[in-house]
Design a protein around this motif. Structure first.
Motif, PDB file in Angstrom:
ATOM      1  N   LYS A 271       0.873  -1.179   0.000  1.00 10.54           N
ATOM      2  CA  LYS A 271       0.000   0.000   0.000  1.00 10.54           C
ATOM      3  C   LYS A 271       0.903   1.220   0.000  1.00 10.54           C
ATOM      4  CE  LYS A 271      -3.563   0.422   2.533  1.00 10.54           C
ATOM      5  NZ  LYS A 271      -4.452   0.552   3.705  1.00 10.54           N
ATOM      6  N   CYS A 272       0.698   2.096  -0.969  1.00 10.82           N
ATOM      7  CA  CYS A 272       1.586   3.246  -1.137  1.00 10.82           C
ATOM      8  C   CYS A 272       0.829   4.561  -0.990  1.00 10.82           C
ATOM      9  CB  CYS A 272       2.245   3.201  -2.517  1.00 10.82           C
ATOM     10  SG  CYS A 272       3.184   1.695  -2.824  1.00 10.82           S
ATOM     11  N   LEU A 273       1.569   5.580  -0.580  1.00  7.73           N
ATOM     12  CA  LEU A 273       1.061   6.933  -0.458  1.00  7.73           C
ATOM     13  C   LEU A 273       2.030   7.852  -1.182  1.00  7.73           C
ATOM     14  CD1 LEU A 273      -0.705   9.215   0.799  1.00  7.73           C
ATOM     15  CD2 LEU A 273       0.734   9.018   2.858  1.00  7.73           C
ATOM     16  N   ASP A 274       1.521   8.698  -2.055  1.00  8.62           N
ATOM     17  CA  ASP A 274       2.337   9.673  -2.779  1.00  8.62           C
ATOM     18  C   ASP A 274       1.853  11.060  -2.374  1.00  8.62           C
ATOM     19  OD1 ASP A 274       3.931  11.035  -4.584  1.00  8.62           O
ATOM     20  OD2 ASP A 274       3.259   9.929  -6.353  1.00  8.62           O
ATOM     21  N   LEU A 275       2.559  11.654  -1.394  1.00  4.33           N
ATOM     22  CA  LEU A 275       2.226  13.005  -0.925  1.00  4.33           C
ATOM     23  C   LEU A 275       2.889  14.029  -1.836  1.00  4.33           C
ATOM     24  CD1 LEU A 275       2.697  12.726   2.939  1.00  4.33           C
ATOM     25  CD2 LEU A 275       0.554  13.040   1.721  1.00  4.33           C
ATOM     26  N   PHE A 276       2.251  15.157  -2.058  1.00  3.22           N
ATOM     27  CA  PHE A 276       2.761  16.159  -3.002  1.00  3.22           C
ATOM     28  C   PHE A 276       2.986  15.453  -4.333  1.00  3.22           C
ATOM     29  CE2 PHE A 276       4.395  17.059   1.275  1.00  3.22           C
ATOM     30  CZ  PHE A 276       3.906  18.330   1.507  1.00  3.22           C
ATOM     31  N   ALA A 277       1.986  14.714  -4.797  1.00  5.71           N
ATOM     32  CA  ALA A 277       2.148  13.769  -5.906  1.00  5.71           C
ATOM     33  C   ALA A 277       2.580  14.414  -7.211  1.00  5.71           C
ATOM     34  CB  ALA A 277       0.859  12.975  -6.098  1.00  5.71           C
ATOM     35  N   GLY A 278       2.206  15.659  -7.448  1.00  6.16           N
ATOM     36  CA  GLY A 278       2.632  16.318  -8.688  1.00  6.16           C
ATOM     37  C   GLY A 278       2.158  15.556  -9.905  1.00  6.16           C
ATOM     38  N   THR A 279       3.087  15.050 -10.690  1.00  2.25           N
ATOM     39  CA  THR A 279       2.737  14.294 -11.901  1.00  2.25           C
ATOM     40  C   THR A 279       2.095  12.959 -11.553  1.00  2.25           C
ATOM     41  OG1 THR A 279       4.856  13.149 -12.016  1.00  2.25           O
ATOM     42  CG2 THR A 279       4.686  15.292 -13.148  1.00  2.25           C
ATOM     43  N   GLY A 280       2.347  12.485 -10.326  1.00  2.00           N
ATOM     44  CA  GLY A 280       1.866  11.170  -9.920  1.00  2.00           C
ATOM     45  C   GLY A 280       2.761  10.041 -10.382  1.00  2.00           C
ATOM     46  N   VAL A 281       3.899  10.376 -10.990  1.00  2.00           N
ATOM     47  CA  VAL A 281       4.726   9.338 -11.593  1.00  2.00           C
ATOM     48  C   VAL A 281       5.232   8.321 -10.570  1.00  2.00           C
ATOM     49  CG1 VAL A 281       6.959  10.569 -11.561  1.00  2.00           C
ATOM     50  CG2 VAL A 281       6.478   8.870 -13.357  1.00  2.00           C
TER      51      VAL A 281
ATOM     52  N   GLU B 227      -2.540  15.694  -3.967  1.00  2.00           N
ATOM     53  CA  GLU B 227      -2.026  16.879  -4.668  1.00  2.00           C
ATOM     54  C   GLU B 227      -2.964  18.048  -4.430  1.00  2.00           C
ATOM     55  OE1 GLU B 227      -0.180  19.689  -6.397  1.00  2.00           O
ATOM     56  OE2 GLU B 227       0.816  17.739  -6.316  1.00  2.00           O
ATOM     57  N   LYS B 228      -2.397  19.171  -4.001  1.00  2.00           N
ATOM     58  CA  LYS B 228      -3.201  20.350  -3.671  1.00  2.00           C
ATOM     59  C   LYS B 228      -3.522  21.220  -4.891  1.00  2.00           C
ATOM     60  CE  LYS B 228      -3.285  24.248  -0.491  1.00  2.00           C
ATOM     61  NZ  LYS B 228      -2.582  24.934   0.591  1.00  2.00           N
ATOM     62  N   THR B 229      -2.622  21.321  -5.863  1.00  2.00           N
ATOM     63  CA  THR B 229      -2.805  22.204  -7.013  1.00  2.00           C
ATOM     64  C   THR B 229      -3.872  21.620  -7.949  1.00  2.00           C
ATOM     65  OG1 THR B 229      -0.499  22.866  -6.842  1.00  2.00           O
ATOM     66  CG2 THR B 229      -1.626  23.382  -8.916  1.00  2.00           C
ATOM     67  N   THR B 230      -4.951  22.342  -8.143  1.00  2.00           N
ATOM     68  CA  THR B 230      -6.112  21.811  -8.862  1.00  2.00           C
ATOM     69  C   THR B 230      -5.799  21.378 -10.287  1.00  2.00           C
ATOM     70  OG1 THR B 230      -7.556  23.158  -7.480  1.00  2.00           O
ATOM     71  CG2 THR B 230      -8.506  22.294  -9.506  1.00  2.00           C
ATOM     72  N   ALA B 231      -5.063  22.176 -11.053  1.00  2.00           N
ATOM     73  CA  ALA B 231      -4.763  21.808 -12.450  1.00  2.00           C
ATOM     74  C   ALA B 231      -3.922  20.537 -12.510  1.00  2.00           C
ATOM     75  CB  ALA B 231      -4.045  22.956 -13.154  1.00  2.00           C
ATOM     76  N   VAL B 232      -3.000  20.387 -11.584  1.00  2.00           N
ATOM     77  CA  VAL B 232      -2.138  19.198 -11.544  1.00  2.00           C
ATOM     78  C   VAL B 232      -2.960  17.983 -11.115  1.00  2.00           C
ATOM     79  CG1 VAL B 232      -0.067  18.209 -10.495  1.00  2.00           C
ATOM     80  CG2 VAL B 232      -0.117  20.637 -11.097  1.00  2.00           C
ATOM     81  N   TYR B 233      -3.843  18.169 -10.144  1.00  2.00           N
ATOM     82  CA  TYR B 233      -4.764  17.115  -9.707  1.00  2.00           C
ATOM     83  C   TYR B 233      -5.623  16.626 -10.883  1.00  2.00           C
ATOM     84  CZ  TYR B 233      -9.352  15.626  -7.917  1.00  2.00           C
ATOM     85  OH  TYR B 233     -10.549  14.971  -7.723  1.00  2.00           O
TER      86      TYR B 233
END
Length: 186
Positions: free
Chosen positions: A52-62, A79-85
């Protein structure tokens, strides 16, 4: 006038090897370089089956999508930034990544409200804003006993009363680490 081209980053290995993730320009968004990702997943082991993984500040999500591509059980991408989300939602749909949960929220709010435990956590916060100390202070309660945290930062981390650095390297101006809870931490 030509339409602005989206940025892309490539998944390295696994089920979605060579698939491109698209993402918009956003302040502070720095996708983890391919060479760094290769090293990190060598450290983690190529197969993340059942994790089970968590990607905080995921950005691209890569990082999260790469983990799923390598058989992780699930990943939560925050991810907090709406366009990036929104771009991450598009990438999730393109990959048919049903095991990905994409959340548009602040990382600290997520850590405060969520009670899940994770095996692997990816943390790559914006630089020079003091995020890392705040996140690491809350992260211990979200980590399984044998869990590890990948941290990307503008400086090298050192062991402290809670965390032990057990792998680290540097690429350009980026320091990257695998850390775990100290053995004497309860």
């Amino acid at each position: 006038m030509a339409e602005k081209k989206l940025n892309t980053v490539r998944i390295n290995a696994g089920e979605w090897r060579s698939r491109l993730l698209k993402f918009p320009d956003a302040q502070g968004l720095r996708p983890t370089p391919e060479r760094v990702r290769q090293t990190v997943f060598n450290w983690l082991g190529q197969d993340l089956t059942g994790k089970k993984c968590l990607d905080l500040f995921a950005g691209t999500g890569v990082m999260g999508f790469e983990a799923l591509s390598r058989n992780a059980k699930s990943v939560v991408l925050v991810e907090k930034t709406t366009a990036v989300y929104r771009a991450m939602l598009d990438n999730k749909a393109m990959l048919k990544a049903d095991a990905a949960q994409v959340l548009n929220m602040d990382a600290l709010v997520f850590l405060d409200k969520n009670q899940e435990l994770f095996d692997v956590v990816f943390v790559d916060p914006p630089y020079h804003q003091g995020w890392l100390n705040k996140v690491l202070a809350q992260l211990a309660k979200h980590l399984n006993a044998q869990g590890v945290v990948y941290v990307e930062a503008e400086y090298a981390l050192a062991d402290d009363e809670t965390w032990q650095v057990f792998k680290q390297s540097k690429a350009g101006n980026v320091f990257y680490h695998l850390i775990k809870l100290r053995d004497d931490t309860n």
